[in-house]
Structure formats: C-alpha cells, structure tokens
Design a protein around this motif. Sequence first.
Motif, PDB file in Angstrom:
ATOM      1  N   GLN A   1       0.843  -1.195   0.000  1.00 25.59           N
ATOM      2  CA  GLN A   1       0.000   0.000   0.000  1.00 25.59           C
ATOM      3  C   GLN A   1       0.880   1.248   0.000  1.00 25.59           C
ATOM      4  OE1 GLN A   1      -3.245  -0.387  -0.230  1.00 25.59           O
ATOM      5  NE2 GLN A   1      -3.261  -2.565   0.137  1.00 25.59           N
ATOM      6  N   ARG A  17      -9.558   4.732   0.735  1.00 28.13           N
ATOM      7  CA  ARG A  17     -10.566   4.779  -0.323  1.00 28.13           C
ATOM      8  C   ARG A  17     -10.830   6.195  -0.824  1.00 28.13           C
ATOM      9  NH1 ARG A  17     -15.750   1.098  -1.048  1.00 28.13           N
ATOM     10  NH2 ARG A  17     -16.608   2.187  -2.825  1.00 28.13           N
ATOM     11  N   GLU A  18     -11.021   7.123   0.088  1.00 31.09           N
ATOM     12  CA  GLU A  18     -11.424   8.469  -0.319  1.00 31.09           C
ATOM     13  C   GLU A  18     -10.244   9.333  -0.762  1.00 31.09           C
ATOM     14  OE1 GLU A  18     -14.590   8.993  -0.732  1.00 31.09           O
ATOM     15  OE2 GLU A  18     -15.043   7.061   0.207  1.00 31.09           O
ATOM     16  N   GLY A  72      -7.998   6.640  -3.390  1.00 35.57           N
ATOM     17  CA  GLY A  72      -8.745   6.004  -4.458  1.00 35.57           C
ATOM     18  C   GLY A  72      -8.535   4.500  -4.576  1.00 35.57           C
ATOM     19  N   LEU A  73      -8.097   3.864  -3.498  1.00 36.15           N
ATOM     20  CA  LEU A  73      -7.924   2.413  -3.518  1.00 36.15           C
ATOM     21  C   LEU A  73      -9.290   1.736  -3.473  1.00 36.15           C
ATOM     22  CD1 LEU A  73      -4.982   2.039  -0.991  1.00 36.15           C
ATOM     23  CD2 LEU A  73      -4.856   2.153  -3.471  1.00 36.15           C
ATOM     24  N   THR A  74      -9.384   0.567  -4.062  1.00 38.93           N
ATOM     25  CA  THR A  74     -10.651  -0.166  -4.037  1.00 38.93           C
ATOM     26  C   THR A  74     -10.649  -1.125  -2.857  1.00 38.93           C
ATOM     27  OG1 THR A  74      -9.721  -1.785  -5.555  1.00 38.93           O
ATOM     28  CG2 THR A  74     -11.011  -0.009  -6.524  1.00 38.93           C
ATOM     29  N   LEU A  75     -11.399  -0.773  -1.847  1.00 44.81           N
ATOM     30  CA  LEU A  75     -11.539  -1.591  -0.648  1.00 44.81           C
ATOM     31  C   LEU A  75     -13.011  -1.881  -0.432  1.00 44.81           C
ATOM     32  CD1 LEU A  75      -9.177   0.302   1.832  1.00 44.81           C
ATOM     33  CD2 LEU A  75      -8.658  -1.733   0.523  1.00 44.81           C
ATOM     34  N   GLN A  76     -13.292  -3.022   0.122  1.00 41.17           N
ATOM     35  CA  GLN A  76     -14.665  -3.394   0.445  1.00 41.17           C
ATOM     36  C   GLN A  76     -14.839  -3.377   1.953  1.00 41.17           C
ATOM     37  OE1 GLN A  76     -16.983  -3.835  -1.905  1.00 41.17           O
ATOM     38  NE2 GLN A  76     -15.385  -3.342  -3.384  1.00 41.17           N
ATOM     39  N   TRP A  77     -15.979  -2.895   2.412  1.00 47.56           N
ATOM     40  CA  TRP A  77     -16.289  -2.831   3.836  1.00 47.56           C
ATOM     41  C   TRP A  77     -17.343  -3.879   4.156  1.00 47.56           C
ATOM     42  CZ3 TRP A  77     -14.264  -0.051   7.836  1.00 47.56           C
ATOM     43  CH2 TRP A  77     -14.975  -0.061   9.035  1.00 47.56           C
TER      44      TRP A  77
END
Length: 172
Positions: free
Chosen positions: A82, A133-134, A137-142
């Motif tokens: 990351q 994420r904000e 701009g990484l794509t993460l799922q919650w």
Amino acid sequence: MPITYTSNEQVEVYRFSLPVAIAVPLVAIFLQAFIPLRFHFFSSIDLPLLVVIFFALARRSPVTGLLTGAAIGLIQDSLTHQPIGVYGIAKTVVGYGASSLGVKLDVENAGSRFLVTLFFFGLHEVLYFSVARELLGLTLQWSWLHELGSALANAFLAVLLFAVLDRFKQRT
C-alpha cells in the motif's frame, strides 16, 4: 466492568526500558507481516495496533502516543504494498486518542481494556478505510460483520496481550 474517572493525582504513568520499547513493536510488526502468510485467519488481528494502544494507555502522554503510533504505522506501511502513510495516519490518531483517554479513565482492568480496544480498533478501521478509499482512491470493500468479528477478536487478544506486557512496565 466499571470505567471510572480518575483525577490527575491518581493516574499512574509508566515507562519502558529502551530494549522493550523497541523490541515489542518490532516483534509485533514482524509477526503481523509473516504469520498471515501461513495462517490466513490471523490477517484479522492487528498486533501493531494493539501495541500502539497498550503503550499509549500506559504512558498516558498524547505526544508520545502519537509519535509511537506514527512510527509503528510507518514501519508497518513499509512492509505492505500500500502507499506509505495509510497505517501511519490511522495509528497516529489512535495513539493520540488512547493516551488522551488513558489520562481520564481507569484502563488497568480487563473490562475497560476490552472496551477501549474495541472502540479504537473500530476507529482505526474507519480511518484506514477512509484514507485509503477516499483520499487515495484504492478499491476496498467494507463488511460490517467481518469488522465486528475482527474488533471482538482483537479486543479479546488485547486483554491477554496487555496482561503479558504489564510485566514490562516501570513506574516513573
């Protein structure tokens, strides 16, 4: 599990020897980096975060808490793929908050340690998710269920880990 308000005269501030202050976080970061490769269930545990919370609660100094959180977070960032600073930001806020809260509350019993860790794990996850994420701009799922399970597992482990780490405390 009473959480009681303590006056500044009642607060015990602890310090740690230099080898303990360096070795404990490094061992936690090492274990966090390599154990989940073999045991995937361990990826829900955040040992460096638990160490940040423990040191912040014991030292009860907001500046020391945020510096400890920043250092541990940045070292942890350097071992991931990351961007550097995501864990650093989240752990800095947690270190500051935990040390500030440690001055106001009795955090020496298991119940309060469980609740404090539960709260700060949740805060850490929200901060990490928000920054990653904000801002990046990484794509993460919650997943609420997964985060709740991880928070409970970390809080339970924190009670056990803090009892072991209490042996390294030195009164100031």
